[in-house]
Design an enzyme around this catalytic site. Structure first.
Site, short mmCIF file in Angstrom:
data_model
loop_
_atom_site.label_atom_id
_atom_site.label_comp_id
_atom_site.label_asym_id
_atom_site.label_seq_id
_atom_site.Cartn_x
_atom_site.Cartn_y
_atom_site.Cartn_z
N THR B 237 0.85 -1.19 0.00
CA THR B 237 0.00 0.00 0.00
C THR B 237 0.89 1.23 0.00
O THR B 237 1.80 1.35 0.82
CB THR B 237 -0.90 0.00 1.25
OG1 THR B 237 -1.71 -1.16 1.21
CG2 THR B 237 -1.77 1.24 1.30
N CYS B 325 24.01 6.61 9.09
CA CYS B 325 23.60 5.21 8.99
C CYS B 325 24.56 4.28 9.70
O CYS B 325 24.22 3.13 9.98
CB CYS B 325 23.49 4.80 7.52
SG CYS B 325 22.29 5.79 6.63
#
Lengths: 395, 395
Positions: B237, B325
């Protein structure tokens, strides 16, 4: 115009409390949780809290939760990641025939990579037989994936019984709980599974939020390689607002689950009882008893589900004709075909999924509006004309 | 306390206009874009608009844009998906030594799947030599991936020149433009690439938003299998609020790019000029001229970047010591080592990334606060004591 949203399986609206919880993270608390300075701290604390809440919803430990971007990512991660983690053991996986496409198509991709896939059939209610799963398992089976419940037909699967078998045979067992987590009680320990997928957009949390729970000690390959986020198991800057929303939605779902089930079940039961009573040739799909509290699914003979959907829409009623993820493909649902229904009947699929905003008046409105619409559609159907002419027709 | 956020490479704050654009999609317009009823329409129209805006930012066509959940997903999708799409051609990929870990670790995963990976080195400024890329290409090369700019050192790579080579040899060329798209002009046609990654959180758009542009006609395997979203190329979705935010951020970036570059460049240049002038033994990393407008990166000798970061944080200044990160891994950056810097020097990495909220006073504040902090840290450093004792020390 009256507006009745009965497509909560496609997506649920955000609860105001969830939105409120998210807003600060779309504003002043914008830092990257990986940052070592103060700006990262607020974001990181929010992640920790959300992780604990999501773990709490399903009876897992916070460190077993890996945040993802949606249920589809969780399912891809689980199916590919678990299957690929045991190269020495083999290349065979077992899935049910009615899995969501994010599981089934992941299995197809595994086939391209040299895996073999066994699809376990279901009975006419959509139930997977645990004995059939056992029979499908081979010495080289590295993964079993059977969903907790099917969102299209509402059937709740005997996951606990399947887990008993996989545990005995020491095969990792993943369950797609996207339709159940946050909706009915889900406890990973009680279910006995090794991995479980969930998605926030299914229980009044945000789109773009999901999680994969992986039991401590179970090996999984990463799907998104990159930095050391999520314990090195899922790279990418965390979507903090979505994760916070997922956590809040999980907290609310856990606290209000009983009340929600009590609200939805009688409304669902009324639809399941009264719709076939007011329209001829309507088949209830899914299990009569073991089904999701908000799911009322049918096949209406001699019509096309999409046409029905359009006409209901023109009266302000939102329903779907199967999974939203494939609605635009306009193909008969693989789930309905797996129940043994014919293509012709499966074409008439209509799915009502009730939600927290659903009231008794909404069900009245559907029961009042739908019969004349079905009549109108059938008047235009050559198949129906043939059928009534044959003397077998009703009305 | 003064608060100065100079870590925009880790993540940028949301622009108020972007947040405003998103809010309706966290409220009344909550439908699933795949739904065939009215509730889906508003969401679908918003996707279309966002797709056109993102395409507009990089000179691509809307149908070439695949929305993802972040830059890391885009890079995983590109590297794995492009490499796996040509099994008949071969199993060799070429990357630069200073790619983001979402590219480098995806290449590592390809190695586990039987691929071979060639890493092209960089010069002391972090520049990739197009001739070296050409030399690394073999008859079985199926992908070249070289980033448009490196977010840690700011160096902008000669992507156009590399593309000339890959086009001639008909090898798909992906560029990670996460550090550049929305920041400096990026035109896929001018660059001549076949695929390009971008992320909203790098240019004042939302976390959880990203895109992969894939040139029409270029084959790519899906990373997230599932429904027919994104033309069947990315299931799940759609995260409508994030995509809407990405679209708005893209529109604003395109309209305001020149002004932003004019705002940031002189501030960056002042830092690059004055910081080494006010502190001994400071090395500017990255290219002296071809660098991102907001990037000022340094190695400060005889200190640890993390300690410096903490002390700057105590004065209200947010910086990083490399990529967010991997910040918690506390290892020397692979990027700095690739420049030929020693582990000892790379440890002293400090990265200022300026943003729209950065003012001249913020640079003053840094230039005023940082020298005494560095002094303090060096007083505690045995290495520095040894160095000054040897008679070579400054100050």
């Amino acid at each position: 115009m009256t507006r009745v949203y009965l497509d909560n399986a496609a997506t649920t609206p955000l609860l105001p409390e969830v939105r409120e919880a998210m807003l600060p993270y779309l504003g002043e608390i914008f830092g990257n949780p990986s940052s070592l300075h103060d700006w990262g701290d607020g974001a990181r604390e929010a992640l920790d809290e959300a992780r604990a809440r999501v773990a709490g919803l399903i009876g897992g430990s916070p460190e077993e939760i890996i945040f993802t971007s949606c249920g589809t990512e969780s399912n891809n991660f689980a199916v590919k990641g678990l299957a690929m983690a045991q190269p020495a053991r083999g290349k065979h996986v077992v899935v049910s025939a009615i899995e969501h496409f994010s599981v089934l198509h992941s299995a197809r991709t595994l086939e391209k990579w040299g895996f073999q896939v066994s699809e376990v059939p279901v009975d006419k209610y959509g139930l997977v037989d645990p004995a059939a799963v056992k029979k499908a398992i081979r010495p080289d089976t590295v993964l079993v994936s059977v969903m907790h419940a099917n969102g299209e037909i509402g059937t709740i699967e005997p996951v606990k019984e399947i887990a008993r078998i996989t545990r005995e045979l020491k095969i990792p067992f993943h369950t797609d709980a996207v339709a159940t987590a946050g909706t009915i009680p889900v406890d990973v320990k009680e279910l006995g599974v090794d991995a479980l997928s969930l998605a926030g957009s299914q229980f009044y949390g945000p789109k773009g939020s999901g999680a994969l729970w992986v039991k401590k000690g179970v090996r999984i390959m990463t799907l998104l390689d990159g930095g050391i986020q999520e314990g090195g198991r899922r790279g990418g800057t965390e979507n903090v607002p979505a994760i916070v929303g997922l956590g809040k939605a999980a907290e609310l779902a856990a606290a209000r689950m009983d009340a929600r089930i009590k609200q939805l079940t009688p409304l669902r039961d009324r639809l399941i009882r009264e719709l076939p009573a007011s329209i001829d040739h309507v088949i209830v799909t899914g299990h009569p008893r073991d089904r999701l509290p908000g799911n009322a699914s049918f096949c209406v003979e001699f019509i096309e589900g999409e046409s029905l959907l359009m006409l209901l829409n023109s009266r302000g009623i939102a329903v779907s004709s199967g999974s939203a993820c494939t609605s635009r493909a306009l193909k008969a649902s693989h789930v309905l075909l797996a129940l043994g229904l014919s293509h012709a009947i499966a074409q008439g699929s209509v799915l009502f999924t009730l939600g927290l905003e659903t009231a008794a008046a909404d069900i009245d409105y559907v029961l009042e509006n739908m019969p004349p619409i079905v009549d109108r559609l059938r008047q235009m159907s050559p198949l129906y004309a043939k059928f009534t002419k044959s003397g077998k027709g009703g009305k």
